[in-house]
Design a protein around this motif. Structure first.
Motif, PDB file in Angstrom:
ATOM      1  N   ASN A  49     -11.368  -0.789  -1.952  1.00 32.68           N
ATOM      2  CA  ASN A  49     -11.008  -2.151  -1.539  1.00 32.68           C
ATOM      3  C   ASN A  49     -10.282  -2.941  -2.631  1.00 32.68           C
ATOM      4  OD1 ASN A  49     -12.216  -1.871   1.028  1.00 32.68           O
ATOM      5  ND2 ASN A  49     -14.226  -2.348   0.164  1.00 32.68           N
ATOM      6  N   VAL A  50     -10.410  -2.496  -3.861  1.00 29.18           N
ATOM      7  CA  VAL A  50      -9.791  -3.235  -4.968  1.00 29.18           C
ATOM      8  C   VAL A  50      -8.709  -2.434  -5.685  1.00 29.18           C
ATOM      9  CG1 VAL A  50     -11.816  -4.674  -5.373  1.00 29.18           C
ATOM     10  CG2 VAL A  50     -11.615  -2.479  -6.559  1.00 29.18           C
ATOM     11  N   LEU A  51      -8.611  -1.141  -5.378  1.00 32.63           N
ATOM     12  CA  LEU A  51      -7.608  -0.303  -6.019  1.00 32.63           C
ATOM     13  C   LEU A  51      -6.235  -0.540  -5.406  1.00 32.63           C
ATOM     14  CD1 LEU A  51      -9.070   3.284  -6.549  1.00 32.63           C
ATOM     15  CD2 LEU A  51      -8.354   1.655  -8.283  1.00 32.63           C
ATOM     16  N   PHE A  52      -5.236  -0.616  -6.272  1.00 33.81           N
ATOM     17  CA  PHE A  52      -3.859  -0.728  -5.801  1.00 33.81           C
ATOM     18  C   PHE A  52      -3.068   0.412  -6.426  1.00 33.81           C
ATOM     19  CE2 PHE A  52       0.522  -2.384  -6.368  1.00 33.81           C
ATOM     20  CZ  PHE A  52       0.861  -2.441  -5.023  1.00 33.81           C
ATOM     21  N   ILE A  53      -2.738   1.400  -5.626  1.00 35.53           N
ATOM     22  CA  ILE A  53      -2.000   2.550  -6.124  1.00 35.53           C
ATOM     23  C   ILE A  53      -0.515   2.301  -5.906  1.00 35.53           C
ATOM     24  CG2 ILE A  53      -1.582   5.021  -5.850  1.00 35.53           C
ATOM     25  CD1 ILE A  53      -4.473   5.379  -5.090  1.00 35.53           C
ATOM     26  N   ASN A  54       0.180   1.954  -6.996  1.00 37.56           N
ATOM     27  CA  ASN A  54       1.593   1.612  -6.873  1.00 37.56           C
ATOM     28  C   ASN A  54       2.519   2.777  -7.206  1.00 37.56           C
ATOM     29  OD1 ASN A  54       1.101   1.728  -9.567  1.00 37.56           O
ATOM     30  ND2 ASN A  54       1.858  -0.315 -10.069  1.00 37.56           N
ATOM     31  N   LYS A  55       1.938   3.934  -7.527  1.00 34.07           N
ATOM     32  CA  LYS A  55       2.710   5.164  -7.690  1.00 34.07           C
ATOM     33  C   LYS A  55       2.191   6.157  -6.662  1.00 34.07           C
ATOM     34  CE  LYS A  55       3.575   4.523 -12.651  1.00 34.07           C
ATOM     35  NZ  LYS A  55       5.037   4.418 -12.597  1.00 34.07           N
ATOM     36  N   SER A  56       2.527   7.409  -6.813  1.00 39.59           N
ATOM     37  CA  SER A  56       2.050   8.395  -5.852  1.00 39.59           C
ATOM     38  C   SER A  56       0.543   8.603  -5.994  1.00 39.59           C
ATOM     39  CB  SER A  56       2.774   9.731  -6.058  1.00 39.59           C
ATOM     40  OG  SER A  56       2.324  10.374  -7.233  1.00 39.59           O
ATOM     41  N   ILE A  57      -0.094   8.952  -4.889  1.00 41.49           N
ATOM     42  CA  ILE A  57      -1.525   9.223  -4.897  1.00 41.49           C
ATOM     43  C   ILE A  57      -1.815  10.409  -5.824  1.00 41.49           C
ATOM     44  CG2 ILE A  57      -3.459  10.058  -3.499  1.00 41.49           C
ATOM     45  CD1 ILE A  57      -2.291   8.428  -1.160  1.00 41.49           C
ATOM     46  N   LYS A  58      -0.958  11.414  -5.776  1.00 41.72           N
ATOM     47  CA  LYS A  58      -1.145  12.585  -6.622  1.00 41.72           C
ATOM     48  C   LYS A  58      -1.116  12.204  -8.094  1.00 41.72           C
ATOM     49  CE  LYS A  58       0.584  17.249  -7.426  1.00 41.72           C
ATOM     50  NZ  LYS A  58       1.492  18.316  -6.944  1.00 41.72           N
ATOM     51  N   PHE A  59      -0.166  11.357  -8.471  1.00 36.75           N
ATOM     52  CA  PHE A  59      -0.091  10.928  -9.862  1.00 36.75           C
ATOM     53  C   PHE A  59      -1.355  10.177 -10.268  1.00 36.75           C
ATOM     54  CE2 PHE A  59       0.686   7.380 -12.762  1.00 36.75           C
ATOM     55  CZ  PHE A  59       0.993   8.088 -13.908  1.00 36.75           C
ATOM     56  N   TYR A  60      -1.830   9.295  -9.411  1.00 33.96           N
ATOM     57  CA  TYR A  60      -3.040   8.525  -9.729  1.00 33.96           C
ATOM     58  C   TYR A  60      -4.225   9.465  -9.944  1.00 33.96           C
ATOM     59  CZ  TYR A  60      -6.767   5.092  -9.511  1.00 33.96           C
ATOM     60  OH  TYR A  60      -7.871   4.328  -9.813  1.00 33.96           O
TER      61      TYR A  60
END
Length: 201
Positions: A64-75
């Motif tokens: 609910n608080v995570l913001f993935i601004n790159k690829s999911i794989k990279f994260y």
């Protein structure tokens, strides 16, 4: 729903909204690659499995608080790499991560890279010699670029190295492999692919 056709931002929105099936899809898509990557740092399978599990638990609990601004794989790779190095360092108090890292076999991963590029070897001994000659950072950069298909920007952030240095690491690594392997074993196709990727990322 066909999750594989969704963009990462669309897929992550489903997870953030609590879609367990979308989250399961992310796990099934990336867990195997994370497991293989873990072997670049340790052969402790339980440690690798624990880190993977903890990474995914963290993501689900923080969705609910995570913001993935790159690829999911990279994260995922970023979280996993940071945590596995921390735990290996704790487990090897009297040994640096570089020393521990150097004991891990890269042959299987690099065989996959060569096979994908239609490069045959007379013997695995040649490949072993070629890989042993590479510094650890060159091995990891090539692995992430060619096997995991991360962008140069992502590899730079993941490894904490400037982008020009990543270009240099990969180029020198490929050149070293070409030097050790015979011309018939190592075609110019890999060099072509490297330059193609270099100019488009």
């Amino acid at each position: 729903m066909k999750f594989h056709i969704l963009k990462d931002i669309e897929l992550w929105k489903l997870v953030a909204d609590g879609d367990q099936t979308a989250f399961d899809h992310i796990y099934l898509t990336h867990a195997k690659d994370l497991y293989k990557y873990g072997f670049r740092f340790t052969q402790d399978t339980e440690l690798i499995k624990d880190v993977i599990q903890d990474v995914f638990i963290h993501i689900w609990e923080s969705k609910n608080v995570l913001f993935i601004n790159k690829s999911i794989k990279f994260y995922l790779f970023s979280c996993f790499r940071r945590e596995v190095i921390k735990r290996v360092n704790v487990a090897c108090k009297y040994e640096s991560i570089e020393d521990y890292h150097s004991k891990i076999s890269w042959e299987v991963s690099f065989q996959e890279i060569l096979e994908e590029n239609q490069i045959s070897l007379d013997s695995t001994h040649k490949l072993s010699r070629a890989i042993d000659a590479l510094p650890l950072r060159q091995k990891e950069a090539i692995y992430l670029r060619y096997l995991q298909e991360l962008t140069y920007d992502e590899i730079s952030e993941l490894m904490g190295v400037q982008i020009p240095s990543i270009y240099n690491l990969i180029f020198k690594g490929i050149k070293s492999l070409k030097t050790v392997l015979s011309h018939s074993d190592f075609t110019s196709k890999v060099i072509f692919l490297f330059y193609f990727n270099l100019h488009w990322y």
